[in-house]
Design an enzyme around this catalytic site. Structure first.
Site, PDB file in Angstrom:
ATOM      1  N   PHE A 168       7.407 -16.818  -0.970  1.00  0.00           N
ATOM      2  CA  PHE A 168       6.680 -16.324  -2.149  1.00  0.00           C
ATOM      3  C   PHE A 168       6.144 -14.945  -1.877  1.00  0.00           C
ATOM      4  CE2 PHE A 168       4.076 -18.934   0.575  1.00  0.00           C
ATOM      5  CZ  PHE A 168       2.912 -18.217   0.740  1.00  0.00           C
ATOM      6  N   LEU A 175      -5.499  -2.424   2.805  1.00  0.00           N
ATOM      7  CA  LEU A 175      -5.121  -3.836   2.957  1.00  0.00           C
ATOM      8  C   LEU A 175      -6.321  -4.645   3.455  1.00  0.00           C
ATOM      9  CD1 LEU A 175      -3.336  -6.331   3.216  1.00  0.00           C
ATOM     10  CD2 LEU A 175      -2.597  -5.471   5.450  1.00  0.00           C
ATOM     11  N   VAL A 183       0.878  -1.170   0.000  1.00  0.00           N
ATOM     12  CA  VAL A 183       0.000   0.000   0.000  1.00  0.00           C
ATOM     13  C   VAL A 183       0.915   1.219   0.000  1.00  0.00           C
ATOM     14  CG1 VAL A 183      -1.738   1.294   1.317  1.00  0.00           C
ATOM     15  CG2 VAL A 183      -1.855  -1.209   1.212  1.00  0.00           C
ATOM     16  N   TYR A 229      -0.598  -9.744  10.053  1.00  0.00           N
ATOM     17  CA  TYR A 229      -1.601 -10.677   9.539  1.00  0.00           C
ATOM     18  C   TYR A 229      -2.382 -11.475  10.586  1.00  0.00           C
ATOM     19  CZ  TYR A 229       0.503  -9.415   5.127  1.00  0.00           C
ATOM     20  OH  TYR A 229       0.957  -8.700   4.045  1.00  0.00           O
ATOM     21  N   ARG A 257      -5.653   3.327   5.855  1.00  0.00           N
ATOM     22  CA  ARG A 257      -7.021   3.742   5.529  1.00  0.00           C
ATOM     23  C   ARG A 257      -7.897   2.527   5.270  1.00  0.00           C
ATOM     24  NH1 ARG A 257      -6.645   8.022   0.593  1.00  0.00           N
ATOM     25  NH2 ARG A 257      -4.782   9.158   1.252  1.00  0.00           N
ATOM     26  N   GLY A 258      -7.371   1.345   5.599  1.00  0.00           N
ATOM     27  CA  GLY A 258      -8.182   0.144   5.419  1.00  0.00           C
ATOM     28  C   GLY A 258      -8.062  -0.497   4.047  1.00  0.00           C
ATOM     29  N   SER A 286       6.378  -9.971   5.741  1.00  0.00           N
ATOM     30  CA  SER A 286       7.522  -9.057   5.917  1.00  0.00           C
ATOM     31  C   SER A 286       7.609  -8.592   7.365  1.00  0.00           C
ATOM     32  CB  SER A 286       7.367  -7.850   5.000  1.00  0.00           C
ATOM     33  OG  SER A 286       6.199  -7.135   5.332  1.00  0.00           O
TER      34      SER A 286
HETATM   35  C1  LIG Z   1       1.593  -3.474   5.522  1.00  0.00           C
HETATM   36  C2  LIG Z   1       0.704  -2.659   4.604  1.00  0.00           C
HETATM   37  C3  LIG Z   1       0.337  -3.497   3.400  1.00  0.00           C
HETATM   38  C4  LIG Z   1      -0.571  -2.244   5.393  1.00  0.00           C
HETATM   39  O1  LIG Z   1      -1.510  -1.647   4.518  1.00  0.00           O
HETATM   40  P1  LIG Z   1      -2.640  -0.620   5.053  1.00  0.00           P
HETATM   41  O2  LIG Z   1      -3.575  -0.384   3.930  1.00  0.00           O
HETATM   42  O3  LIG Z   1      -1.976   0.532   5.697  1.00  0.00           O
HETATM   43  O4  LIG Z   1      -3.381  -1.476   6.180  1.00  0.00           O
HETATM   44  P2  LIG Z   1      -4.865  -1.218   6.703  1.00  0.00           P
HETATM   45  O5  LIG Z   1      -5.100   0.264   6.784  1.00  0.00           O
HETATM   46  O6  LIG Z   1      -5.844  -2.006   5.918  1.00  0.00           O
HETATM   47  O7  LIG Z   1      -4.713  -1.811   8.145  1.00  0.00           O
HETATM   48  C5  LIG Z   1      -5.467  -2.893   8.609  1.00  0.00           C
HETATM   49  C6  LIG Z   1      -5.069  -3.128  10.053  1.00  0.00           C
HETATM   50  O8  LIG Z   1      -3.727  -3.616  10.113  1.00  0.00           O
HETATM   51  C7  LIG Z   1      -2.939  -2.750  10.942  1.00  0.00           C
HETATM   52  N1  LIG Z   1      -1.612  -2.704  10.321  1.00  0.00           N
HETATM   53  C8  LIG Z   1      -1.333  -2.438   9.040  1.00  0.00           C
HETATM   54  N2  LIG Z   1      -0.016  -2.515   8.833  1.00  0.00           N
HETATM   55  C9  LIG Z   1       0.548  -2.836  10.012  1.00  0.00           C
HETATM   56  C10 LIG Z   1       1.885  -3.041  10.418  1.00  0.00           C
HETATM   57  N3  LIG Z   1       2.909  -2.941   9.581  1.00  0.00           N
HETATM   58  N4  LIG Z   1       2.101  -3.359  11.714  1.00  0.00           N
HETATM   59  C11 LIG Z   1       1.072  -3.461  12.594  1.00  0.00           C
HETATM   60  N5  LIG Z   1      -0.225  -3.279  12.240  1.00  0.00           N
HETATM   61  C12 LIG Z   1      -0.473  -2.958  10.956  1.00  0.00           C
HETATM   62  C13 LIG Z   1      -3.658  -1.439  10.926  1.00  0.00           C
HETATM   63  O9  LIG Z   1      -3.337  -0.671  12.054  1.00  0.00           O
HETATM   64  C14 LIG Z   1      -5.090  -1.872  10.902  1.00  0.00           C
HETATM   65  O10 LIG Z   1      -5.482  -2.279  12.191  1.00  0.00           O
HETATM   66  P3  LIG Z   1      -7.004  -2.242  12.670  1.00  0.00           P
HETATM   67  O11 LIG Z   1      -7.823  -2.950  11.639  1.00  0.00           O
HETATM   68  O12 LIG Z   1      -6.974  -2.924  13.990  1.00  0.00           O
HETATM   69  O13 LIG Z   1      -7.334  -0.777  12.730  1.00  0.00           O
HETATM   70  C15 LIG Z   1       1.424  -1.363   4.145  1.00  0.00           C
HETATM   71  O14 LIG Z   1       1.824  -0.626   5.262  1.00  0.00           O
HETATM   72  C16 LIG Z   1       2.651  -1.612   3.262  1.00  0.00           C
HETATM   73  O15 LIG Z   1       2.534  -1.612   2.056  1.00  0.00           O
HETATM   74  N6  LIG Z   1       3.861  -1.847   3.843  1.00  0.00           N
HETATM   75  C17 LIG Z   1       5.079  -2.047   3.073  1.00  0.00           C
HETATM   76  C18 LIG Z   1       5.071  -3.377   2.299  1.00  0.00           C
HETATM   77  C19 LIG Z   1       4.811  -4.569   3.174  1.00  0.00           C
HETATM   78  O16 LIG Z   1       5.336  -4.699   4.265  1.00  0.00           O
HETATM   79  N7  LIG Z   1       3.956  -5.477   2.695  1.00  0.00           N
HETATM   80  C20 LIG Z   1       3.632  -6.696   3.372  1.00  0.00           C
HETATM   81  C21 LIG Z   1       4.257  -7.830   2.605  1.00  0.00           C
HETATM   82  S1  LIG Z   1       4.020  -9.343   3.429  1.00  0.00           S
END
Ligand SMILES: CC(C)(COP(=O)(O)OP(=O)(O)OC[C@H]1O[C@@H](n2cnc3c(N)ncnc32)[C@H](O)[C@@H]1OP(=O)(O)O)[C@@H](O)C(=O)NCCC(=O)NCCS
Length: 444
Positions: free
Chosen positions: A444, A128, A118, A157, A125-126, A152
């Protein structure tokens, strides 16, 4: 596959974001990635801090993704301000594919989630949440009993029902003066022709998958990387990669290793094992015998060794072997409790009722699990049913961690993930954990 507008009620994502799922594609001439696929790769590269993939490398990447049967998801924000990056480049990405997971006796099709990004301007912003809940519901509807990913960060998750389910070890083997093994050599090992190794690798991995509890089928890129046709982090060839094949006493290939020297500047002189796949214990030992005998090398490292590794027990001097780290590999999410638990092999006969909670509701309910002769039947259980059977209460992410037995029910209970009496914990540990430890080397 289709196009939906993401206006997720209560998720906090702004209206107007478009969520689209599509298959990776090439343009009409088949010479370049089609525009939306190219933009999707651009967004993934941004998310994982990679250089933009060269256009000329994309067709090979697209073909590899097509062979994996991947579905790509992109979220677009059409309201980009002037001067901002092309709004055709997604603000969030996601991909899924299906591959086989060895759950003890059965190869279970698992829904694999990858390429989750994201954009920093759109995080929290929800988005993911929207992508993953939509996708898990679709996977469940398609009949896939479990979803899996490699994470990561460990904090993302669990809230979506995933639990860490396998780990692997980073190891360092001191090979100064050569390695002595307790058993005599068997079969042969030959330096591989790179193209032939690329062709052989998937078949050898398949044999490994069929006999290794916890192993997961691999994407097409593994064979390309093991042969050096692709580098570890890119699709450019890596001419430093060397491979060896091991043949059993009948001359049948049953293992391979790919490795690379870290260069003369690295002290001590080190070979890094990039991939090592064995379809049996003897092949594993003989590949290590080769690696331990490479001249001008003092250390061999491997990033995804089994946690229950037979290698130190194969060595005359087990102190040559050091574990330098343990990492979780597979995170599992049970989507269909009955199908997932019935597919698994069990190490003891027994019965237990599992009271499962699930924030996304896919696995919630009370389930009577009865194992006999390695196989199990699962039926919904009502309150008060079968008072003779011990009960355990757990969340779906704890069920994902328990599923392959990498952690014991007793340890999960100590951590607060399972609530159960001693009889239920003993039963769960005998059924789930009293056999081989799971080993998954697929990322993966
Ligand atoms: C991790 C990532 C995908 C999260 O996306 P996002 O759209 O900000 O997540 P959301 O807004 O849908 O969050 C959903 C929930 O997860 C939590 N969350 C999201 N990322 C988190 C993180 N890195 N650590 C802890 N909690 C996290 C949010 O606080 C939210 O919690 P809630 O539902 O209790 O309020 C984004 O930060 C990103 O792209 N990170 C870099 C790439 C990466 O690490 N990808 C994962 C590969 S496995």
């Amino acid at each position: 596959m289709g196009e939906t507008t993401a206006a997720p009620a209560g998720s906090g994502a702004p209206d107007g974001l478009r969520l689209v799922s599509f298959a990776p594609g090439l343009d009409d001439a088949g010479q370049a990635a089609d525009a939306r696929t190219r933009n999707w790769f651009d967004a993934v590269d941004l998310g994982f801090h990679e250089e933009r993939t060269d256009e000329s490398r994309l067709p090979a990447l697209v073909r590899a993704f097509q062979r994996d049967g991947r579905t790509l998801t992109a979220v677009y924000d059409d309201a980009a301000p002037e001067h901002a990056w092309d709004p055709a480049v997604p603000v969030a990405t996601y991909a899924s594919m299906v591959n086989d997971l060895n759950v003890g006796g059965t190869l279970l099709p698992a829904h694999l989630v990858t390429a989750v990004t994201v954009r920093p301007t759109h995080r929290r912003r929800g988005i993911l949440r929207r992508m993953i809940t939509t996708d898990l519901a679709a996977a469940k509807a398609a009949g896939l009993p479990v979803a899996a990913l490699t994470a990561s960060e460990a904090t993302i998750y669990g809230r979506f029902g995933f639990g860490a389910a396998t780990s692997s070890a980073e190891i360092q083997v001191d090979t100064r003066g050569g390695l002595d093994f307790n058993a005599p050599p068997a079969g042969t090992v030959a330096v591989a022709d790179a193209a032939k190794l690329q062709a052989l690798a998937p078949g050898i991995f398949r044999a490994h998958l069929q006999r290794t509890f916890g192993a997961l089928g691999r994407q097409h890129s593994y064979a390309l990387r093991a042969s050096g046709a692709w580098g570890q982090e890119s699709t450019e060839p890596d001419k430093g990669v060397r491979g060896v094949i091991r043949y059993d006493s009948n001359g049948v290939p049953d293992g391979y290793a790919a490795y690379k020297s870290l260069g003369w500047q690295t002290e001590p002189h080190t070979l890094k094992v990039i991939d090592l796949v064995a379809a049996g214990d003897e092949a594993y030992r003989e590949l290590w015998r080769y690696l331990g005998a490479v001249d001008l090398v003092e250390r061999v490292t491997f990033g995804v060794a089994p946690v229950e590794d037979p290698l130190p027990w194969m060595l005359a001097n087990r102190r040559r072997y050091r574990v330098t780290g343990i990492d979780d590999v597979l995170w599992l999410r049970v989507l269909d409790v009955g199908a997932a638990l019935q597919a698994r092999g069990y190490f003891a006969d027994g019965a237990v009722v599992l009271d499962v909670t699930d924030p996304l509701d896919h696995a919630a309910g009370s389930w009577l699990l009865e194992a006999r002769g390695g196989a199990a039947a699962v039926t919904p259980a009502a309150d008060g049913d079968r008072p003779d059977v011990p009960r355990a209460a757990l969340g779906v992410s704890a069920l994902g961690s328990l599923y392959l037995g990498a952690v014991s029910a007793r340890t999960l209970a100590s951590a607060g993930g399972i609530r159960a009496g001693e009889d239920a914990l003993d039963m769960l540990d005998a059924m789930f954990s009293a056999g081989p430890a799971p080993y998954c080397s697929t990322h993966f």
